[in-house]
Design a protein around this motif. Sequence first.
Motif, PDB file in Angstrom:
ATOM      1  N   UNK A 157       0.813  -1.192   0.000  1.00 45.30           N
ATOM      2  CA  UNK A 157       0.000   0.000   0.000  1.00 45.30           C
ATOM      3  C   UNK A 157       0.854   1.252   0.000  1.00 45.30           C
ATOM      4  N   UNK A 158       0.195   2.403   0.119  1.00 38.65           N
ATOM      5  CA  UNK A 158       0.889   3.687   0.102  1.00 38.65           C
ATOM      6  C   UNK A 158       1.601   3.924   1.433  1.00 38.65           C
ATOM      7  N   UNK A 159       2.644   4.765   1.442  1.00 36.23           N
ATOM      8  CA  UNK A 159       3.372   5.061   2.681  1.00 36.23           C
ATOM      9  C   UNK A 159       2.448   5.687   3.735  1.00 36.23           C
ATOM     10  N   UNK A 160       2.717   5.382   4.985  1.00 36.92           N
ATOM     11  CA  UNK A 160       1.914   5.921   6.074  1.00 36.92           C
ATOM     12  C   UNK A 160       2.824   6.379   7.209  1.00 36.92           C
ATOM     13  N   UNK A 161       2.294   7.263   8.064  1.00 34.84           N
ATOM     14  CA  UNK A 161       3.050   7.710   9.225  1.00 34.84           C
ATOM     15  C   UNK A 161       2.118   7.864  10.428  1.00 34.84           C
TER      16      UNK A 161
ATOM     17  N   UNK B  81       7.721   9.181  15.994  1.00 31.92           N
ATOM     18  CA  UNK B  81       7.019   9.228  14.712  1.00 31.92           C
ATOM     19  C   UNK B  81       7.474   8.027  13.896  1.00 31.92           C
ATOM     20  N   UNK B  82       6.508   7.257  13.410  1.00 34.73           N
ATOM     21  CA  UNK B  82       6.797   6.025  12.684  1.00 34.73           C
ATOM     22  C   UNK B  82       6.398   6.196  11.225  1.00 34.73           C
ATOM     23  N   UNK B  83       7.339   5.920  10.325  1.00 37.01           N
ATOM     24  CA  UNK B  83       7.078   5.972   8.893  1.00 37.01           C
ATOM     25  C   UNK B  83       7.134   4.542   8.345  1.00 37.01           C
ATOM     26  N   UNK B  84       6.137   4.152   7.575  1.00 34.10           N
ATOM     27  CA  UNK B  84       6.143   2.824   6.959  1.00 34.10           C
ATOM     28  C   UNK B  84       5.970   2.968   5.454  1.00 34.10           C
ATOM     29  N   UNK B  85       6.694   2.155   4.715  1.00 36.47           N
ATOM     30  CA  UNK B  85       6.562   2.140   3.254  1.00 36.47           C
ATOM     31  C   UNK B  85       6.899   0.753   2.751  1.00 36.47           C
ATOM     32  N   UNK B  86       6.318   0.394   1.656  1.00 35.33           N
ATOM     33  CA  UNK B  86       6.544  -0.935   1.083  1.00 35.33           C
ATOM     34  C   UNK B  86       7.821  -0.924   0.259  1.00 35.33           C
ATOM     35  N   UNK B  87       8.661  -1.934   0.473  1.00 33.39           N
ATOM     36  CA  UNK B  87       9.882  -2.056  -0.301  1.00 33.39           C
ATOM     37  C   UNK B  87       9.542  -2.455  -1.730  1.00 33.39           C
ATOM     38  N   UNK B  88      10.524  -2.325  -2.556  1.00 33.10           N
ATOM     39  CA  UNK B  88      10.324  -2.780  -3.934  1.00 33.10           C
ATOM     40  C   UNK B  88       9.923  -4.251  -3.927  1.00 33.10           C
TER      41      UNK B  88
END
Length: 275
Positions: A1-5, A21-28
Amino acid sequence: GSPQQFVWRAKRADGELIWIQVFTSRQRPTADRCVHVEVRDITRHYDTHHRAELFWRVLRHNLRNEAAIIIGCAEQVMNGPENGPSEEVISTIRSRGEKLGNIATSVKQIEHAVTDSQGNLNRVSAVSAVRNVVSQIGAEHPGADIQVNERRQMWIDINDAFNYALAHAVENAIVHSNDEAPGVEITVGPSPNTGRAEIRIKDTNSPIPPEEIAALFSPTVTTSTSHGSGIGLFVMKWCVESLGGEVSFESRDSGGNAVCVLLPPKQLPNSIVTD
């Protein structure tokens, strides 16, 4: 999904609370469907931002209200009878002037607590620190009955911020009581849920208005601080949080309020030897 924080308040292993503050993003695309997570400590930024919101709220709301009342009384004096203002008008001007002074003192205490949060810490017995503050408040309110009970010895790191917070909590319990001899009960010991040092201040007064408690945790909420002395509730919250702790407010089933201060527990100082 799209990056979230997300922004959370997290507890370190030593019991200290910090804002992260937590940032999450999907790897390639990979066979393991990995997610990249980045965590940042934003405690200082969070404190600065919300302290600015609080100070603006005080300037916009509390100071404006008190100044308006004083101006209204001054106009009554100017347009009143020649024999001078009534005792009621004089009393109102005096009390509102004192409130303005209390607001300035409270703001100074918050600023001092936050800027001094990392220095000048002393490791002390929690019950000793409580009794020192109670001794001072008791001298100012000799008719009050303040009881301090220790369930188990706890050690905490404190500075002036602790004294500010506890003094506001105890004094609020006294001055807002309708009893001739206000009763305040303070218990010190480990929190049954977290093991942190817990200081619970109980009174038998009317409940703190829910909107005032809501304003503590939502700086955009505007409400008159009718229960606290100036912005005393804010002083409690900010001062305790500057020490890595937290404060909560509860209405007791038996009547009255309970202010709960939770602080990180510390080890017995090496310089102290016990049998």
